[in-house]
Design a protein around this motif. Structure first.
Motif, mmCIF file in Angstrom:
data_model
loop_
_atom_site.group_PDB
_atom_site.id
_atom_site.type_symbol
_atom_site.label_atom_id
_atom_site.label_comp_id
_atom_site.label_asym_id
_atom_site.label_seq_id
_atom_site.Cartn_x
_atom_site.Cartn_y
_atom_site.Cartn_z
ATOM 1 N N CYS A 12 -48.364 80.034 -28.412
ATOM 2 C CA CYS A 12 -47.278 79.700 -28.578
ATOM 3 C C CYS A 12 -46.626 80.626 -29.512
ATOM 4 C CB CYS A 12 -47.073 78.179 -29.051
ATOM 5 S SG CYS A 12 -47.384 78.199 -30.878
ATOM 6 N N SER A 24 -38.894 80.319 -26.819
ATOM 7 C CA SER A 24 -39.978 79.517 -26.996
ATOM 8 C C SER A 24 -41.042 79.608 -25.867
ATOM 9 C CB SER A 24 -39.744 78.256 -27.604
ATOM 10 O OG SER A 24 -40.773 77.353 -28.029
ATOM 11 N N SER A 26 -45.081 78.205 -24.892
ATOM 12 C CA SER A 26 -46.139 77.539 -25.163
ATOM 13 C C SER A 26 -46.985 77.249 -24.019
ATOM 14 C CB SER A 26 -46.215 76.298 -25.939
ATOM 15 O OG SER A 26 -47.164 75.460 -26.376
ATOM 16 N N GLY A 34 -46.211 74.445 -21.209
ATOM 17 C CA GLY A 34 -45.901 73.563 -22.019
ATOM 18 C C GLY A 34 -44.420 73.793 -22.111
ATOM 19 N N GLU A 35 -44.174 74.683 -22.639
ATOM 20 C CA GLU A 35 -42.717 74.947 -23.011
ATOM 21 C C GLU A 35 -42.226 76.506 -22.692
ATOM 22 O OE1 GLU A 35 -40.413 73.244 -26.321
ATOM 23 O OE2 GLU A 35 -41.054 75.028 -27.083
ATOM 24 N N ASN A 36 -41.135 76.657 -21.940
ATOM 25 C CA ASN A 36 -40.800 78.043 -21.587
ATOM 26 C C ASN A 36 -39.149 77.937 -21.808
ATOM 27 O OD1 ASN A 36 -40.265 80.766 -20.649
ATOM 28 N ND2 ASN A 36 -41.240 80.200 -18.680
ATOM 29 N N ILE A 37 -38.682 78.474 -22.873
ATOM 30 C CA ILE A 37 -37.224 78.101 -23.342
ATOM 31 C C ILE A 37 -36.767 79.595 -23.453
ATOM 32 C CG2 ILE A 37 -35.279 77.334 -24.908
ATOM 33 C CD1 ILE A 37 -37.405 74.924 -25.422
#
Length: 150
Positions: A12, A24, A26, A34-37
């Motif tokens: 991450c 961001s 993760s 889990g996260e792709n901002i």
């Protein structure tokens, strides 16, 4: 912010500019993304483009991500902080062991703060009910165990 966990191949990292989250990511092979901002940074693009595929080991089939998270994690360290932990450092990389950090100790000279924390903890513990234990029954429901049951 940057974090990697080699046991789970988790990566991450996040970047804020002027207090606003701009990127961001993760991900891990088991949990996926889990996260792709935000927009990927330039150092990420070859990984997302499939230029760093994971070679299968032990005939376990294709890797669930287009790259190994820890490989991208090392590039993130280099791009964001100027050094790598594993792998071959570039000539321009910083040696992280040459960075001196300041350490600080916060002390409670009177002991009052610690005493207040201990008193508050005792209040919380006194307000709590005794712990309850459960067992899953054959039909999948939970049954509370009595004090004499293990």
């Amino acid at each position: 912010m940057h974090g990697m966990h080699s046991v789970s191949d988790w990566l991450c990292f996040a970047v804020w500019e002027n207090g606003e989250l701009v990127r961001s990511l993760s991900l891990s092979p088991d949990a996926g993304i889990g996260e792709n901002i935000g927009e990927p940074y330039d150092f990420e693009l070859p990984y997302w483009a499939g230029e760093h595929p994971v070679k299968p080991m032990f005939s376990e089939g294709p890797y669930p991500l287009p790259f190994h998270p820890l490989d991208l994690g090392e590039q993130a360290l280099r791009a964001l902080f100027g050094f790598v932990i594993e792998g071959r450092p570039d000539p321009d990389d910083i040696d992280p062991f040459d960075i001196h950090l300041h350490g600080f100790r916060v002390a409670d000279a009177t002991g009052r703060e610690q005493a207040e924390r201990a008193a508050r903890m005792e209040q919380v513990l006194q307000s709590m009910k005794p712990p309850r234990r459960y067992r899953i029954t054959p039909d999948g429901t939970l049954r509370e165990l009595g004090d004499d049951e293990t």
